[in-house]
Design an enzyme around this catalytic site. Structure first.
Site, PDB file in Angstrom:
ATOM      1  N   CYS A 113      66.987   4.361   1.102  1.00 13.73           N
ATOM      2  CA  CYS A 113      68.046   3.478   1.198  1.00 13.73           C
ATOM      3  C   CYS A 113      68.815   4.593   2.219  1.00 13.73           C
ATOM      4  O   CYS A 113      69.529   5.428   3.530  1.00 13.73           O
ATOM      5  CB  CYS A 113      68.971   3.259   0.585  1.00 13.73           C
ATOM      6  N   ARG A 114      69.310   5.439   0.954  1.00 11.46           N
ATOM      7  CA  ARG A 114      70.642   6.531   1.752  1.00 11.46           C
ATOM      8  C   ARG A 114      69.817   7.196   2.763  1.00 11.46           C
ATOM      9  O   ARG A 114      70.207   8.346   3.807  1.00 11.46           O
ATOM     10  CB  ARG A 114      71.025   8.102   0.555  1.00 11.46           C
ATOM     11  N   SER A 115      68.030   8.015   2.575  1.00  9.78           N
ATOM     12  CA  SER A 115      67.841   9.591   3.544  1.00  9.78           C
ATOM     13  C   SER A 115      67.261   8.646   4.861  1.00  9.78           C
ATOM     14  O   SER A 115      68.093   9.815   5.390  1.00  9.78           O
ATOM     15  CB  SER A 115      66.472  10.174   2.713  1.00  9.78           C
ATOM     16  N   ASP A 175      73.603   5.462  -5.197  1.00 12.68           N
ATOM     17  CA  ASP A 175      73.276   5.227  -4.715  1.00 12.68           C
ATOM     18  C   ASP A 175      73.321   3.802  -4.004  1.00 12.68           C
ATOM     19  O   ASP A 175      74.140   2.605  -5.346  1.00 12.68           O
ATOM     20  CB  ASP A 175      71.824   5.323  -5.818  1.00 12.68           C
ATOM     21  N   ASN A 180      63.634   7.147  -0.782  1.00 16.86           N
ATOM     22  CA  ASN A 180      63.854   7.025   0.836  1.00 16.86           C
ATOM     23  C   ASN A 180      63.611   5.886   1.206  1.00 16.86           C
ATOM     24  O   ASN A 180      63.142   5.583   2.114  1.00 16.86           O
ATOM     25  CB  ASN A 180      62.191   8.060   0.875  1.00 16.86           C
ATOM     26  N   CYS A 206      65.957  11.805  -1.188  1.00 17.36           N
ATOM     27  CA  CYS A 206      66.905  10.876  -1.759  1.00 17.36           C
ATOM     28  C   CYS A 206      65.769  10.216  -2.826  1.00 17.36           C
ATOM     29  O   CYS A 206      65.189  10.963  -3.283  1.00 17.36           O
ATOM     30  CB  CYS A 206      67.480   9.731  -1.222  1.00 17.36           C
TER      31      CYS A 206
HETATM   32  P1  4NP Z   1      67.424   5.529  -2.314  1.00 16.67           P
HETATM   33  O1  4NP Z   1      67.606   3.940  -3.359  1.00 16.67           O
HETATM   34  O2  4NP Z   1      67.647   6.533  -3.725  1.00 16.67           O
HETATM   35  O3  4NP Z   1      69.354   5.551  -1.206  1.00 16.67           O
HETATM   36  O4  4NP Z   1      66.459   4.698  -1.394  1.00 16.67           O
HETATM   37  C1  4NP Z   1      66.671   3.851  -4.108  1.00 16.67           C
HETATM   38  C2  4NP Z   1      65.544   3.379  -3.796  1.00 16.67           C
HETATM   39  C3  4NP Z   1      65.056   2.658  -4.585  1.00 16.67           C
HETATM   40  C4  4NP Z   1      64.854   2.815  -5.765  1.00 16.67           C
HETATM   41  C5  4NP Z   1      65.665   3.711  -6.340  1.00 16.67           C
HETATM   42  C6  4NP Z   1      66.405   3.955  -5.218  1.00 16.67           C
HETATM   43  N1  4NP Z   1      63.243   2.577  -6.359  1.00 16.67           N
HETATM   44  O5  4NP Z   1      63.868   2.385  -7.587  1.00 16.67           O
HETATM   45  O6  4NP Z   1      62.766   1.836  -6.510  1.00 16.67           O
END
Ligand code: 4NP
Length: 157
Positions: free
Chosen positions: A16-18, A126, A14, A11
């Site tokens: 939340c989703r992945s 997200d 790294n 994702c």
């Molecule tokens: P993820 O969510 O891609 O599902 O882990 C996010 C977590 C952090 C950020 C963006 C998306 N960020 O911009 O820090």
């Protein structure tokens, strides 16, 4: 029989989703008695070395899964030869992975929901700017995707 594959979930951050997809797929692989390489990584580098987002940790805990030891890392060139399947959460992830993919890549790159019958092309939104309900929804989706991916790999082997 354990399929001969190695799966990387990707994702943006790294955190939340992945990590939740990794947790759901690890649970599914364990149920099936598989011993395979499973990991997750991000396209951005903001959370290298960090544990998952507290809300993702809480969501996993609701499913009786501990992900507090997971640590963020960035996708690397070697991932494209060390993993047979690289699984993206959304179309932005997918196009960035394709752009990063080296010439000698041997990995099959797809969206997680591509493995779910009738849900090909769907994205996992997200939840970073969302609330607990959004994380519940993320879990539902990655759990459904993880089962479908495991079914696909089982058929392939
Ligand atoms: P993820 O969510 O891609 O599902 O882990 C996010 C977590 C952090 C950020 C963006 C998306 N960020 O911009 O820090």
């Amino acid at each position: 029989m354990t399929p001969s594959c190695a799966v990387l979930f990707v994702c943006l951050g790294n955190i939340c989703r992945s990590p939740l997809a990794e947790a759901a797929f690890r649970q599914e692989a364990k149920k099936r008695g598989w011993d395979i390489k499973i990991d997750s990584a991000g396209l951005g580098g903001w959370h290298i070395g960090d544990p998952p987002d507290v809300r993702a940790i809480r969501e996993a805990k609701k499913q009786n899964i501990d992900i507090t030891h997971y640590r963020g890392r960035k996708v690397s060139t070697q991932d494209f030869t060390q993993f047979t399947h690289i699984v993206a959460m959304d179309n932005e992830n997918l196009s960035r992975l394709r752009a990063l993919s080296p010439q000698n890549s041997t990995a099959h790159i797809a969206l997680l929901m591509d493995y779910v019958p009738n849900k090909a092309g769907q994205e996992i939104a997200d939840p970073y700017y969302g609330n607990e309900k959004d994380f519940d929804r993320t879990w539902e989706q990655v759990h459904e995707g993880a089962i479908a991916l495991a079914d696909h790999l089982e058929k392939q082997s």
